[in-house]
Design an enzyme around this catalytic site. Structure first.
Site, PDB file in Angstrom:
ATOM      1  N   ILE A 227       0.867  -1.181   0.000  1.00 46.96           N
ATOM      2  CA  ILE A 227       0.000   0.000   0.000  1.00 46.96           C
ATOM      3  C   ILE A 227       0.905   1.232   0.000  1.00 46.96           C
ATOM      4  O   ILE A 227       1.622   1.499   0.964  1.00 46.96           O
ATOM      5  CB  ILE A 227      -0.927   0.000   1.232  1.00 46.96           C
ATOM      6  CG1 ILE A 227      -1.821  -1.264   1.238  1.00 46.96           C
ATOM      7  CG2 ILE A 227      -1.783   1.271   1.267  1.00 46.96           C
ATOM      8  CD1 ILE A 227      -2.712  -1.433   0.007  1.00 46.96           C
TER       9      ILE A 227
ATOM     10  N   LYS B 235      -3.370   6.413   3.538  1.00 48.16           N
ATOM     11  CA  LYS B 235      -4.422   7.413   3.729  1.00 48.16           C
ATOM     12  C   LYS B 235      -5.342   7.472   2.501  1.00 48.16           C
ATOM     13  O   LYS B 235      -6.564   7.369   2.620  1.00 48.16           O
ATOM     14  CB  LYS B 235      -3.782   8.775   3.985  1.00 48.16           C
ATOM     15  CG  LYS B 235      -4.761   9.847   4.386  1.00 48.16           C
ATOM     16  CD  LYS B 235      -4.030  11.113   4.782  1.00 48.16           C
ATOM     17  CE  LYS B 235      -5.003  12.176   5.251  1.00 48.16           C
ATOM     18  NZ  LYS B 235      -4.289  13.388   5.678  1.00 48.16           N
TER      19      LYS B 235
ATOM     20  N   LYS C 178      -1.151  -4.151  -5.898  1.00 51.47           N
ATOM     21  CA  LYS C 178      -2.228  -4.799  -6.651  1.00 51.47           C
ATOM     22  C   LYS C 178      -3.344  -3.828  -7.028  1.00 51.47           C
ATOM     23  O   LYS C 178      -4.164  -4.153  -7.878  1.00 51.47           O
ATOM     24  CB  LYS C 178      -2.818  -5.939  -5.821  1.00 51.47           C
ATOM     25  CG  LYS C 178      -1.890  -7.152  -5.683  1.00 51.47           C
ATOM     26  CD  LYS C 178      -2.577  -8.222  -4.844  1.00 51.47           C
ATOM     27  CE  LYS C 178      -1.790  -9.517  -4.795  1.00 51.47           C
ATOM     28  NZ  LYS C 178      -2.460 -10.486  -3.874  1.00 51.47           N
ATOM     29  N   GLY C 179      -3.399  -2.680  -6.391  1.00 55.01           N
ATOM     30  CA  GLY C 179      -4.484  -1.738  -6.682  1.00 55.01           C
ATOM     31  C   GLY C 179      -5.660  -1.972  -5.758  1.00 55.01           C
ATOM     32  O   GLY C 179      -5.982  -3.109  -5.408  1.00 55.01           O
TER      33      GLY C 179
ATOM     34  N   GLU D 182     -10.901  -0.758  -7.160  1.00 55.84           N
ATOM     35  CA  GLU D 182     -12.125  -1.471  -7.518  1.00 55.84           C
ATOM     36  C   GLU D 182     -12.519  -2.553  -6.529  1.00 55.84           C
ATOM     37  O   GLU D 182     -13.707  -2.736  -6.239  1.00 55.84           O
ATOM     38  CB  GLU D 182     -11.997  -1.997  -8.941  1.00 55.84           C
ATOM     39  CG  GLU D 182     -12.133  -0.803  -9.862  1.00 55.84           C
ATOM     40  CD  GLU D 182     -11.714  -1.045 -11.280  1.00 55.84           C
ATOM     41  OE1 GLU D 182     -12.609  -1.163 -12.113  1.00 55.84           O
ATOM     42  OE2 GLU D 182     -10.503  -1.100 -11.536  1.00 55.84           O
TER      43      GLU D 182
END
Ligand SMILES: Cc1cc2nc3c(=O)[nH]c(=O)nc-3n(C[C@H](O)[C@H](O)[C@H](O)COP(=O)(O)OP(=O)(O)OC[C@H]3O[C@@H](n4cnc5c(N)ncnc54)[C@H](O)[C@@H]3O)c2cc1C
Lengths: 710, 288
Positions: free
Chosen positions: A600, A604, A673-674, A677
């Site tokens: 990450i 935030k 990984k994002g 979504e």
């Protein structure tokens, strides 16, 4: 020296600009000599324009020009397919013929000195039609298998089968077999789509709201038959999009066309109502999920058969069934994806397209199975945790589902749940606790970036990405500062302009992976170059000594990891609802989500993403529904008074977001990984499952409005 | 779009004259939170806009021998800050204050809410329950009308051409009286009522001596439900009386099916809200 900025909760670098109104959005650019375009839209869903009379409009005050299919210039419309465009079919060609393919299709453009004059004149255009039969009622359409076998490199086979699903279902000791319906939903970002177009000879500048500046340039170049280098697209800020800015929609072409005819800059800005007729939507889906299991809760059969609406001119399909093929372990699986071709405009990707809808059906069904078996829903999932991706027969690069269940359940207090529905109360409110699993693929596409170090110890880093809200401005600045070892204030990252190095579409949760990896590589290269040439081990010192800029440009490409691994983010979402048993109203009181999403970069902004996803999921579960008139395709609630999205008061006071530790060396150089979504995936089924727990009522058709609970 | 005129007269006589001169194309502008939206949507296109916010009588609240006179154009925010009115008529004030959001409250008026004639208008059921009298002035002079007589159907009123609603009068009433308004909306804030219910009652020695009930969003107009009031009056607001009143509310419903709620749902909810609103009003009136 390292400043270790990656992983820090850095506040948005563009936050001050945004809250003080100095961030300039597409419609706000001041372009001298600007005229305003208003779109006249069809009032039938299918047929031909019999006559179109623009005399009164042309005579109205301030009108510069009125374009219809009768007088508009013929456009090149060279073939062009951007990644978000459906493989099969062709976009609508603007004002090129008399054909009407959907309700609200642009059929004329009125250009005037002021917006008010353009809007008024647009009401004076008289149109008559020859209607042809068609349908906009999904209940009256027989779905068919799509022609396309592939979509954007992600394999979405219309039909898959492993083992003997029908036999296993028939033989199963326990089974559930139900159909789940999700109505059409619209993206509804706060900022309406807008484009300003200005020509200079055969060079065009577009200020546009888009998630992909380069695709806008490529498409408009194809439409007008000019080289893509002649089109510059500027889009520094995007006020939300959720996918509505992925494709290049008709109004962009119309702005450019209008500007060409008027020989001056033209702005076209959609109204809220027009946002329901021209920038896509999450398609209506109908999904049957049948599960068979042994008494001890091992999945024996999984059949997931879904279809979705699409237009008559393009075959849009989304990843409705992908997760069902690997999320839970099951030897006998059948999936079938079909499309219902209707006289509507083409749907498009909306936050977690396919996954959000497909996993609602799958995770509702798993919950139904848990109830039928009398097994705790978390326990049932644990019993069916796969060792590998059983569809691709590949190991997962990393999969933290177990950890997500454990951490989220603990934080939520799941062990205090009593299994029976209607067994938990708070005064008159029925309390329900439900959960669901979430997943979203790790997408990674080629991207490029440029880093430039200056003698004064500052850096400029560029990539033509977009930031529709997740915080790309900030996260890229962080990555660059981290690699360069420079304080964040000395690094200026720029995005949103075709003059910058090409980036992939800002969608599919792949910006951090793709653009982030490019920024990382460019900064590394520039840094090494500076250190070597400057003969110092600190960038600032090296640059001072060098006295001239150092520049590095890189292109990054995904390697072959996807051949060796199945790569996805995973998560677990737990929700608490309170349902008033006399009124049927549902309030979501708490949501806890745990995610294994790799590294990450900014906890935030990542948390903000997840909170936004949770609120979006509340909308999906309880409110959102674009009503489509089955007679003519009209959307009677195309406004914010009647299309309900959650307001602040609907947001639970507790939204807990946990990122579990995950070190995945395979996915991409940054190890991300994002989260954009996966944040919405699983929320709607967790809420629906919680409502079942509260009330004993299983609602299989979203949104779960109060009347469905009485 | 062309040739819209705007006037902001200082007196009601001037406003009425301007409306008369407009020959039916005049529109009163109070807060504009309905009118401007309808103009933008092309639903109405007035020839002249008569802004009434400069008229003192329409923008002030007076106490009148125990009762209150509320100017039709007073904004919700101003009403919400009137401490004594709020104490006397908490249900009316909460209904007006439910309209929209902070921003809307700064503009929206009860007069506009009434004259827009939405069956779901939030302040109207509470005003009906309160027994509010509407003062109307037009080319033929002034008249007083019970508020429930103003609505004629969705978007239609019984106002004669050129008539303006000047003010609402809330009557004086005995000690032991209060009122309440509840609405059901699918989300927590900023939504249009699926059902709205206003109850006003007087309690003496534990017995309900007078009651009025207004119901919104369940019929083409806001309803005065006399049978519900009858069921409450004379009772001790026991379960049987409340159920009878709820049944009367359900019987009065003539709702439509729409995206926000089905006929069956609205009908059922009308009864639930009646019971709850009556409970709140009774509590406020000092029962127990
Ligand atoms: C975001 C938003 C949220 C809203 N939420 C709610 C809600 O929760 N509940 C609800 O009930 N409504 C709601 N509304 C609708 C609206 O705000 C209310 O109906 C409000 O009370 C209208 O008052 P106004 O003073 O703004 O009326 P205006 O718009 O000024 O007038 C409304 C109509 O009444 C006429 N009119 C006004 N005053 C008079 C008068 N004195 N005499 C004769 N005719 C008159 C006007 O000509 C016009 O036709 C909302 C509106 C918006 C935009």
């Amino acid at each position: 020296m390292t400043t270790a900025l990656i992983g820090q909760p850095v506040s948005r670098v563009d936050g001050r600009q945004k809250v003080t109104g100095r961030a300039t959005y597409a419609a706000e650019f001041e372009v001298p000599g600007l005229a305003h375009g208003a779109i006249v839209r069809s009032t039938i869903a299918h047929g031909r324009i019999a006559s179109i009379n623009s005399v009164a409009a042309e005579r109205a005050a301030g009108v510069v020009a009125v374009l219809t299919h009768r007088n508009a210039p013929r456009l090149a419309y060279r073939p062009h397919k951007g990644a978000p465009d459906p493989d099969v079919g062709e976009r609508l060609h603007m004002l090129q013929d008399d054909q009407v393919n959907h309700q609200g299709q642009p059929i004329a453009l009125v250009i005037a000195e002021t917006l008010e004059q353009a809007n008024h004149a647009a009401t004076l255009v008289r149109v008559s039609y020859t209607s042809e039969t068609g349908t906009t009622d999904i209940e009256r359409i027989e779905p068919v298998l799509p022609t396309q076998k592939n979509d954007q490199g992600q394999v979405r086979p219309p039909e898959t089968r492993r083992g003997d699903p029908e036999g296993a279902l028939a033989a199963a000791e326990v089974k559930v077999d139900y159909t789940y319906v999700i109505p059409r939903e619209n993206h509804n970002p706060v900022e309406m789509h807008a484009t300003i177009a200005a020509w200079d000879g055969d060079r065009l500048t577009l200020w546009d709201k888009t998630q992909w500046v380069h695709n806008v340039a490529d498409e408009i170049a194809a439409v007008f038959g000019i080289p893509a280098e002649n089109v510059r697209v500027v889009s520094p800020f995007v006020g939300g999009a959720f996918g509505s800015g992925l494709r290049t929609w008709p109004h962009v072409t119309l702005a450019a066309l209008g500007a060409r005819v008027a020989r001056r800059p033209v702005k076209v800005m959609l109204s809220r109502r027009e946002m329901y007729y021209g920038v896509g939507y999450r398609p209506h889906t109908v999904q049957r999920v049948a599960l068979g299991a042994s008494r001890d809760g091992r999945l024996a059969a999984l059949l997931h058969d879904g279809y979705q609406e699409t237009s008559t001119y393009e075959e849009f399909s989304e990843a409705l069934l992908n997760a069902s093929r690997f999320l839970h372990s099951c030897p006998n699986v059948y999936t079938r994806h079909r499309i219902a071709r209707m006289n509507v405009h083409t749907p498009t990707y909306m936050r977690a397209p396919g996954e959000a809808s497909g996993i609602f059906a799958l995770e509702s069904a798993i919950d139904e199975l848990a109830v039928a078996l009398g097994v705790d829903p978390v326990e049932l999932r644990l019993r069916n945790e796969p060792e590998q991706d059983e569809f691709k027969r590949l190991p997962f690069s990393s999969r933290s589902t177990r950890e997500c269940y454990r951490v989220a359940a603990e934080r939520f207090g799941w062990s205090r749940r009593t299994a029976a529905s209607r067994s938990m109360r708070d005064g008159r409110w029925l309390i329900g606790w439900g959960m669901a699993t979430a997943t979203y693929p790790m997408n990674y596409a080629p991207a490029s970036a440029m880093a430039r170090l200056l003698p004064d110890g500052t850096a400029e880093v560029r990539s033509a990405s977009s930031d529709m809200g997740p915080g790309t401005w900030t996260s890229m600045t962080q990555v660059a500062s981290d690699i360069l070892g420079l304080p964040i204030e000395r690094v200026k990252f720029t995005l949103g302009d075709t003059r910058l190095p090409r980036a992939p579409v800002h969608g599919g949760s792949m910006t951090m992976a793709s653009v982030g990896s490019a920024v990382q590589a460019a900064c590394r290269k520039a840094r090494e170059d500076a250190l070597t040439r400057g003969g110092a081990n600190d960038v600032t010192e090296a640059m001072r000594r060098l006295g001239q800029p150092v520049e590095a440009s890189v292109d990054v490409q995904p390697g072959d990891a996807s051949q060796r691994f199945s790569m996805h983010a995973f998560g677990a979402v737990f929700a608490e609802v309170a349902v008033d048993p006399d009124l049927g109203e549902t309030r979501v009181r708490r949501i806890v989500g745990a995610y294994g999403a790799g590294r990450i970069v900014n906890p935030k902004t990542a948390r903000s993403q997840c909170i936004g996803g949770m609120i979006g999921g509340i909308g999906m579960a309880l409110m959102e529904h674009s009503v489509v008139d089955g007679r003519n395709g009209r959307v009677p609630n195309a406004n914010f008074a009647e299309y309900a999205v959650p307001v602040h008061a609907d947001a639970p006071s507790l939204m807990d977001v946990i990122f579990v530790e995950e070190d995945d060396p395979h996915v991409n150089p940054l190890g991300v990984k994002g989260v954009g979504e996966i944040a919405i995936v699983g929320v709607a089924p967790a809420i629906a499952n919680a409502i079942f727990h509260a009330t004993g009522k299983r609602i299989r058709e979203l949104p779960i409005t109060p009347d469905k609970l009485l | 779009m062309n040739n819209i005129q705007y006037v902001a007269p200082q007196s009601i006589d001037e406003a009425v004259a301007a409306m008369a001169a407009a020959n039916g194309t005049g529109r009163v502008l109070a807060g504009g939170t309905d009118l401007l939206i309808q103009m933008r949507a092309g639903v109405v296109s007035p020839g002249i806009i008569v802004d009434v916010k400069k008229i003192v009588e329409m923008t002030t609240i007076d106490e009148t021998s125990g009762g209150y006179r509320i100017g039709a154009a007073v904004s919700g925010a101003v009403i919400g800050e009137h401490a004594r009115l709020k104490k006397a008529w908490p249900g009316v004030v909460e209904a007006i204050n439910l309209i929209g959001s902070k921003q809307i409250q700064g503009r929206a008026s009860a007069g506009g809410n009434l004259c827009n004639a939405s069956p779901a208008a939030d302040s109207v059921p509470a005003l009906v329950a309160a027994g509010a009298i509407v003062t109307v002035q037009g080319p033929k002079g002034r008249r007083d009308v019970p508020v429930e007589k103003i609505h004629a159907g969705p978007g239609r009123t019984t106002l004669q051409p050129g008539e303006i609603v000047v003010s609402f009068t809330l009557p004086a009433r005995p000690a032991g009286s209060s009122d309440a308004y509840l609405r059901l909306i699918p989300r927590t804030e900023m939504d249009i009522a699926v059902v709205g219910c206003g109850v006003s009652l007087t309690i003496q020695n534990g017995t309900c001596t007078a009651a009025r009930v207004g119901l919104g969003a369940v019929a083409p107009t806001v309803l005065l439900v006399e049978d519900a009031a009858k069921a409450l009056a004379g009772s001790r607001l026991d379960d049987k009386a409340l159920e009878a009143a709820a049944a009367a509310c359900r019987a009065a419903c003539k709702p439509i099916n729409d995206k926000r709620g089905t006929i069956a749902y609205r009908t059922k909810i009308a009864g639930v809200l009646l019971k709850r609103a009556a409970g709140i009003a009774a509590e406020r009136a000092g029962r127990k």
